[in-house]
Design an enzyme around this catalytic site. Structure first.
Site, short mmCIF file in Angstrom:
data_model
loop_
_atom_site.label_atom_id
_atom_site.label_comp_id
_atom_site.label_asym_id
_atom_site.label_seq_id
_atom_site.Cartn_x
_atom_site.Cartn_y
_atom_site.Cartn_z
N ARG A 163 0.78 -0.99 0.05
CA ARG A 163 0.03 0.08 0.04
C ARG A 163 0.78 1.16 0.13
NH1 ARG A 163 -4.67 0.52 4.62
NH2 ARG A 163 -2.74 0.47 5.93
N ARG A 172 -0.89 -5.94 14.39
CA ARG A 172 -2.15 -5.17 14.19
C ARG A 172 -3.31 -6.01 13.97
NH1 ARG A 172 -0.30 -1.35 9.69
NH2 ARG A 172 -2.25 -0.84 9.18
P1 ADP Z 1 -5.63 0.08 9.85
O1 ADP Z 1 -6.91 0.13 10.30
O2 ADP Z 1 -5.04 -0.09 8.64
O3 ADP Z 1 -4.56 -0.68 11.08
P2 ADP Z 1 -5.50 2.73 11.00
O4 ADP Z 1 -5.12 4.00 10.31
O5 ADP Z 1 -7.09 2.84 11.27
O6 ADP Z 1 -5.04 1.58 10.42
O7 ADP Z 1 -5.07 2.92 12.53
C1 ADP Z 1 -3.63 3.06 12.76
C2 ADP Z 1 -3.25 2.87 14.39
O8 ADP Z 1 -3.63 3.85 15.09
C3 ADP Z 1 -3.57 1.57 14.81
O9 ADP Z 1 -2.64 0.39 14.70
C4 ADP Z 1 -3.49 2.02 16.25
O10 ADP Z 1 -2.06 2.01 16.71
C5 ADP Z 1 -4.04 3.32 16.20
N1 ADP Z 1 -5.47 3.72 16.48
C6 ADP Z 1 -6.36 4.07 15.20
N2 ADP Z 1 -7.33 3.86 15.74
C7 ADP Z 1 -7.51 3.62 16.79
C8 ADP Z 1 -8.74 3.11 17.98
N3 ADP Z 1 -9.99 3.50 17.70
N4 ADP Z 1 -8.31 2.65 19.05
C9 ADP Z 1 -6.88 2.60 19.58
N5 ADP Z 1 -5.86 2.75 18.54
C10 ADP Z 1 -6.43 3.18 17.42
#
Ligand code: ADP
Length: 209
Positions: A128, A165
């Site tokens: 990506r 993740r």
């Molecule tokens: P993806 O869905 O591709 O893993 P995101 O951009 O949504 O990526 O999130 C990247 C990172 O941000 C997550 O791995 C986490 O560390 C943090 N994060 C995002 N949203 C949350 C949430 N609602 N609660 C806790 N951590 C979050």
């Protein structure tokens, strides 16, 4: 329209979210994007979140919940919203439920992007790239960016971090499936196949109340 997209990292939430938000004229509220912005600007919140993010772990609930409560007060969120990447834990979902109740608002539905195998996710995420100027998401093999595009590769898009993740998703976020199912809000779409076919299923799922 007030909705939430749930799905593992790399399931296509961000790509689909942009299409749905444009169609309904609602803001996309991505906690991942908000946290990355805090990180870039080196705010106290960003500095606190950075460690967890870079390790592929979830940021503490209290940090994310406070940030979202603030965001929900913004004028553009009054007519609707789409959450992408929030809630990610049951406490986050409970907090959102309480906030919406206070504001006398109801969710229209929660869409789960389902059936995407972990190995496919790893392949999707590691390839990506995001256009730094337009925010458009590409894949070096499946949806190649135009020549000369100025691309960004996320710090947490390395295989080892992606696997972390995914572990977090299965351990914490998957619990939202029964949570929203029991409230009659969950709609499942099949997340493997043509992007446009997935969009179609999502739009149909949001119309079926
Ligand atoms: P993806 O869905 O591709 O893993 P995101 O951009 O949504 O990526 O999130 C990247 C990172 O941000 C997550 O791995 C986490 O560390 C943090 N994060 C995002 N949203 C949350 C949430 N609602 N609660 C806790 N951590 C979050």
């Amino acid at each position: 329209m007030r909705t939430i997209l749930i799905g593992p990292p790399g399931a296509g939430k961000g790509t689909q979210a942009k299409i749905i938000c444009e169609k309904y004229g609602i803001p996309q509220i991505s906690t991942g994007d908000m946290l990355r912005e805090h990180k870039r600007n080196k705010t106290p919140l960003g500095l606190e979140a950075a460690k967890a993010m870079d390790a592929g772990l979830l940021v503490p609930d209290a940090v994310v919940i406070g940030m979202v409560e603030e965001r929900l007060k913004a004028p553009d969120a009054q007519q609707g919203f789409l959450f992408d990447g929030f809630p990610r834990t049951v406490p986050q979902a409970e907090s959102l439920e309480a906030s919406l109740k206070r504001l006398e608002l109801k969710l229209d539905g929660v869409v789960l992007i389902d059936n995407v195998p972990d190995d496919l996710i790893v392949e999707r995420i590691c390839g990506r790239r995001t256009d730094k100027t337009t925010g458009q998401i590409y894949h070096i093999k499946y949806n190649p960016p135009p020549l000369g595009a100025d691309l960004d590769h996320r710090a947490d898009d390395k295989e080892e971090t992606v696997r972390k993740r995914l572990t977090e998703y299965h351990a914490q976020t998957a619990a939202l499936i029964p949570f929203y199912e029991s409230r009659g809000l969950l709609r499942r779409v099949h997340g493997v196949g043509e992007m446009s076919a997935i969009t179609e299923q999502m739009l149909a799922a949001l119309q079926a109340k």
